[in-house]
Design an enzyme around this catalytic site. Sequence first.
Site, PDB file in Angstrom:
ATOM      1  N   ALA A 189       0.837  -1.202   0.000  1.00  0.00           N
ATOM      2  CA  ALA A 189       0.000   0.000   0.000  1.00  0.00           C
ATOM      3  C   ALA A 189       0.870   1.249   0.000  1.00  0.00           C
ATOM      4  CB  ALA A 189      -0.912  -0.005   1.220  1.00  0.00           C
ATOM      5  N   THR A 190       0.734   2.041  -1.051  1.00  0.00           N
ATOM      6  CA  THR A 190       1.484   3.294  -1.164  1.00  0.00           C
ATOM      7  C   THR A 190       0.489   4.426  -1.338  1.00  0.00           C
ATOM      8  OG1 THR A 190       3.169   2.041  -2.379  1.00  0.00           O
ATOM      9  CG2 THR A 190       3.401   4.428  -2.341  1.00  0.00           C
ATOM     10  N   GLY A 191       0.458   5.341  -0.371  1.00  0.00           N
ATOM     11  CA  GLY A 191      -0.495   6.436  -0.449  1.00  0.00           C
ATOM     12  C   GLY A 191      -0.791   7.017   0.918  1.00  0.00           C
ATOM     13  N   GLY A 192      -1.990   7.560   1.081  1.00  0.00           N
ATOM     14  CA  GLY A 192      -2.371   8.210   2.329  1.00  0.00           C
ATOM     15  C   GLY A 192      -2.504   7.242   3.486  1.00  0.00           C
ATOM     16  N   CYS A 243       7.244  12.260  -1.301  1.00  0.00           N
ATOM     17  CA  CYS A 243       7.252  12.128   0.162  1.00  0.00           C
ATOM     18  C   CYS A 243       8.632  12.339   0.751  1.00  0.00           C
ATOM     19  CB  CYS A 243       6.699  10.771   0.588  1.00  0.00           C
ATOM     20  SG  CYS A 243       7.667   9.353   0.029  1.00  0.00           S
TER      21      CYS A 243
END
Length: 455
Positions: A189-192, A243
Amino acid sequence: MTNEEIMQGFIERARAAQKKFDAEFDQERTDACVRAIAKVVYDNAEMLAKMAVEETRMGVYEDKVNKNRGKAKVIWNSLKGVRSMGIISENEETGIIEIARPVGVVGAVTPCTNPIVTPMCNSMFALKGKNAIIIGPHPRAKKCNLVVVNMMRAELEKLGAPADLIQTMEEPSVELSALLMKSVDVVVATGGMPMVRSAYSSGKPAYGVGQGNVQCIIDRGVDIAATVPKIVAGRIFDNGIICSGEQTAICPKEDYDAIMAEFVKNGAYYIEGGEERARLTEALFPNGVMNKNLVGQSVKKVAEAAGIELPEGTKVIVVKADGCGRASYLAKEKMCPVIASYAYDSFEEAVAIAQANLDYEGKGHSVSLHTNDIEHARFAGQKLEVARILVNQICSTMNGGALTNSLTPTTTLGCCSWGNNSISENFSHKFLLNVIRVAYPKKDTRIPTDDEIWG
């Protein structure tokens, strides 16, 4: 068709493709597939960058071109020649034989900030371990995601590999992404943070990333004229959506004015305080939350939102923070070309400012340090709660691995338990392998006596 039926189709196709891939492809043919995935992105970097900017309405075309080429090149270079199946190591001294086998089907949820290179990277890592992958893109990037996935699938077919080793959702949704994470063998999972938390609660092994807020410390004695351009380049890259992008400039008090002058010389608009700072803070953080309409936007749009008129040629805004940690919203992650500046007396105070800001947001991710003092680098490493301290480099473009450092090339950066992550390093293909250890008795081992053990 229901979401459950859609997902069942994805999984069945992925398992069939993975089984065939595992049975028929040796290391050489597998690596050819991994290379082809990277090369098609490298060769089509301009077109894919243009699509990403137009669809997501964030970032910088030229930077995305460089990112597409750079990540494709550096990730493939790191994977080339690495054993990832069968016996990957034998150690006669320890009596351990390591054998790598696939995890199965990987589910990857990808962000709109990196809609091309993250699917590419995740697919390369999955296939390197002889897995299949299903991608759940951000809805704001579904079109360019579909294009790049179809390009990768076409390359697999040219090499005789099943196209369904890589699949993607054409119409992604929160519900379908949640179902994906519950249906696969491993989640990336890559994101918020809400999505990452969802991955960790899916009931499946999951690798997520923590929030960025890279603190940048400038030590005494560094070449200011060489250091400041690196910080500016890192902050403005892709309009600040990386990021790993530098968020602050924490400067020695006696050099603060000279450093700010160097920033201005390198295209910065400097705000000391007063009404301009208040307007900028409100524009960036209405009600204390990053303004989503300014994420990945140009410095001109940021200034317009704050009612600030910029000189022609301005690249970045540098604003003197009105406090560190929870005392100021400017201590938080700013996903646009804005840097918060601080002055410190001792290096210990610089580290304390950085940690206070990280405690507010971004703990576990990274710190950028410009120093000629190895003891200061060691001190920072022992005090700061981050997974990476990048020394004398452009953090935004080199923190995820580069040809000039030894960090693992990736688009997914683990952020330790401090960032609520399960790993404290750059994510790679090794996390998508099941490694079996065959253990023999160690040769010529002398058993120590109890006195030797406890003495």
